[in-house]
Design a protein around this motif. Structure first.
Motif, PDB file in Angstrom:
ATOM      1  N   LYS A  19     -41.118 -38.836  32.024  1.00 24.43           N
ATOM      2  CA  LYS A  19     -41.267 -39.419  33.363  1.00 24.43           C
ATOM      3  C   LYS A  19     -40.049 -40.258  33.739  1.00 24.43           C
ATOM      4  CE  LYS A  19     -46.231 -39.637  32.752  1.00 24.43           C
ATOM      5  NZ  LYS A  19     -47.338 -40.511  32.389  1.00 24.43           N
ATOM      6  N   LEU A  20     -39.503 -40.993  32.783  1.00 24.66           N
ATOM      7  CA  LEU A  20     -38.319 -41.815  33.060  1.00 24.66           C
ATOM      8  C   LEU A  20     -37.105 -40.949  33.393  1.00 24.66           C
ATOM      9  CD1 LEU A  20     -38.863 -44.529  30.318  1.00 24.66           C
ATOM     10  CD2 LEU A  20     -38.868 -44.918  32.802  1.00 24.66           C
ATOM     11  N   VAL A  21     -36.959 -39.826  32.691  1.00 29.36           N
ATOM     12  CA  VAL A  21     -35.866 -38.894  33.004  1.00 29.36           C
ATOM     13  C   VAL A  21     -36.087 -38.286  34.385  1.00 29.36           C
ATOM     14  CG1 VAL A  21     -34.771 -36.698  32.362  1.00 29.36           C
ATOM     15  CG2 VAL A  21     -35.241 -38.418  30.601  1.00 29.36           C
ATOM     16  N   ALA A  22     -37.321 -37.918  34.701  1.00 24.69           N
ATOM     17  CA  ALA A  22     -37.620 -37.366  36.030  1.00 24.69           C
ATOM     18  C   ALA A  22     -37.325 -38.388  37.124  1.00 24.69           C
ATOM     19  CB  ALA A  22     -39.075 -36.910  36.099  1.00 24.69           C
ATOM     20  N   HIS A  26     -34.461 -38.034  40.163  1.00 24.51           N
ATOM     21  CA  HIS A  26     -34.842 -37.962  41.571  1.00 24.51           C
ATOM     22  C   HIS A  26     -33.624 -38.376  42.404  1.00 24.51           C
ATOM     23  CE1 HIS A  26     -36.817 -38.583  45.359  1.00 24.51           C
ATOM     24  NE2 HIS A  26     -37.936 -38.061  44.862  1.00 24.51           N
ATOM     25  N   HIS A  27     -33.169 -37.507  43.306  1.00 31.05           N
ATOM     26  CA  HIS A  27     -31.910 -37.762  44.002  1.00 31.05           C
ATOM     27  C   HIS A  27     -31.935 -39.058  44.812  1.00 31.05           C
ATOM     28  CE1 HIS A  27     -34.085 -35.925  47.361  1.00 31.05           C
ATOM     29  NE2 HIS A  27     -33.182 -36.464  48.146  1.00 31.05           N
ATOM     30  N   ARG A  28     -33.054 -39.419  45.415  1.00 31.57           N
ATOM     31  CA  ARG A  28     -33.117 -40.656  46.206  1.00 31.57           C
ATOM     32  C   ARG A  28     -33.022 -41.888  45.308  1.00 31.57           C
ATOM     33  NH1 ARG A  28     -38.141 -40.452  49.948  1.00 31.57           N
ATOM     34  NH2 ARG A  28     -37.222 -42.356  50.792  1.00 31.57           N
ATOM     35  N   VAL A  38     -24.336 -37.969  41.734  1.00 37.68           N
ATOM     36  CA  VAL A  38     -25.726 -37.531  41.683  1.00 37.68           C
ATOM     37  C   VAL A  38     -25.725 -36.110  41.133  1.00 37.68           C
ATOM     38  CG1 VAL A  38     -27.803 -37.046  43.023  1.00 37.68           C
ATOM     39  CG2 VAL A  38     -26.381 -39.028  43.591  1.00 37.68           C
ATOM     40  N   VAL A  39     -26.139 -36.001  39.879  1.00 37.41           N
ATOM     41  CA  VAL A  39     -26.190 -34.714  39.179  1.00 37.41           C
ATOM     42  C   VAL A  39     -27.446 -34.697  38.313  1.00 37.41           C
ATOM     43  CG1 VAL A  39     -23.679 -34.410  39.110  1.00 37.41           C
ATOM     44  CG2 VAL A  39     -24.827 -35.569  37.230  1.00 37.41           C
ATOM     45  N   PRO A  40     -27.966 -33.528  38.010  1.00 38.68           N
ATOM     46  CA  PRO A  40     -29.137 -33.466  37.132  1.00 38.68           C
ATOM     47  C   PRO A  40     -28.799 -33.970  35.725  1.00 38.68           C
ATOM     48  CG  PRO A  40     -28.813 -31.384  38.280  1.00 38.68           C
ATOM     49  CD  PRO A  40     -27.592 -32.212  38.528  1.00 38.68           C
ATOM     50  N   PHE A  41     -29.682 -34.781  35.183  1.00 42.47           N
ATOM     51  CA  PHE A  41     -29.532 -35.285  33.826  1.00 42.47           C
ATOM     52  C   PHE A  41     -30.458 -34.506  32.905  1.00 42.47           C
ATOM     53  CE2 PHE A  41     -28.324 -39.152  36.222  1.00 42.47           C
ATOM     54  CZ  PHE A  41     -27.086 -39.369  35.650  1.00 42.47           C
ATOM     55  N   GLY A  42     -30.020 -34.278  31.690  1.00 42.87           N
ATOM     56  CA  GLY A  42     -30.809 -33.536  30.715  1.00 42.87           C
ATOM     57  C   GLY A  42     -31.094 -34.351  29.484  1.00 42.87           C
ATOM     58  N   ILE A  43     -30.942 -33.705  28.326  1.00 46.32           N
ATOM     59  CA  ILE A  43     -31.265 -34.325  27.035  1.00 46.32           C
ATOM     60  C   ILE A  43     -30.440 -35.580  26.793  1.00 46.32           C
ATOM     61  CG2 ILE A  43     -31.035 -33.960  24.560  1.00 46.32           C
ATOM     62  CD1 ILE A  43     -32.786 -31.784  24.861  1.00 46.32           C
ATOM     63  N   LYS A  44     -29.191 -35.550  27.182  1.00 47.30           N
ATOM     64  CA  LYS A  44     -28.342 -36.728  26.963  1.00 47.30           C
ATOM     65  C   LYS A  44     -28.902 -37.935  27.713  1.00 47.30           C
ATOM     66  CE  LYS A  44     -23.637 -38.339  26.927  1.00 47.30           C
ATOM     67  NZ  LYS A  44     -22.250 -38.104  27.191  1.00 47.30           N
ATOM     68  N   SER A  45     -29.483 -37.712  28.877  1.00 48.45           N
ATOM     69  CA  SER A  45     -30.080 -38.794  29.647  1.00 48.45           C
ATOM     70  C   SER A  45     -31.230 -39.437  28.873  1.00 48.45           C
ATOM     71  CB  SER A  45     -30.580 -38.278  30.987  1.00 48.45           C
ATOM     72  OG  SER A  45     -31.173 -39.316  31.712  1.00 48.45           O
TER      73      SER A  45
END
Length: 183
Positions: A19-22, A26-28, A38-45
């Motif tokens: 949930k924290l990664v989601a 979230h772009h906003r 503003v880019v999608p974060f994955g496992i590193k995030s």
């Protein structure tokens, strides 16, 4: 677990990282929390969030009391022990914006920081285009201390980065008008 009138503030659980990664993705939310693109974060995030949780003075998940719905997080970090100063960060899902949750959480966290953690000041930075957040910060007692002019690029424009803080003595003076939070 801490509680306010409508919210629980609790320790992060393993299931919260998704949930924290989601939230961070979230772009906003992302463009108001991060100076990065503003880019999608994955496992590193998720790894960065885990490190941030363990290195923060306080990192809690915010959820509604009524149905334990995930609202966001609040954190006290970069604590300067000698100067009794900590930074605060707050991130809420957009569907909870404008409902007074940020004010409720910040009042609790500031009070907790001053009375339980012996902080002298709480500091934050906010982007100049985030007028709703600035209103909330002013409402709970933060005072603007400085501006980095045109220091953050968002949506094709330069925006100021505003530094704000609240001091323990100012907080004490303002407490006469409010009921004590439940700790």
């Amino acid at each position: 677990m801490f509680e306010t009138d409508r919210l629980h503030l609790r320790a992060v659980r393993e299931a919260d990282f998704e949930k924290l990664v989601a939230l961070r993705n979230h772009h906003r939310v992302q463009k108001m929390l991060s100076p990065d693109f503003v880019v999608p974060f994955g496992i590193k995030s998720e790894e960065e969030l885990r490190a941030r949780c363990s290195s923060s003075l306080l990192y809690v998940v915010i959820e509604t009391k009524q149905n334990q719905e995930f609202v966001g997080f609040v954190s006290l970090f970069n604590a300067q022990t000698k100067n009794c100063d900590a930074m605060v960060a707050l991130g809420l899902l957009p569907e909870f914006w404008g409902q007074g949750f940020a004010t409720e959480v910040l009042r609790f966290i500031i009070d907790y920081a001053f009375h339980q953690l012996a902080m002298h000041r709480i500091t934050l930075c906010v982007y100049g285009n985030n007028t709703a957040a600035i209103k909330v910060y002013n409402k709970v007692g933060f005072v603007q201390e400085g501006v980095q002019r045109k220091a953050n690029w968002i949506d094709g424009k330069w925006h100021d980065v505003i530094w704000m803080a609240v001091l323990d003595e100012d907080w004490e003076d303002s407490r006469q008008d409010r009921a004590d939070p439940k700790i």
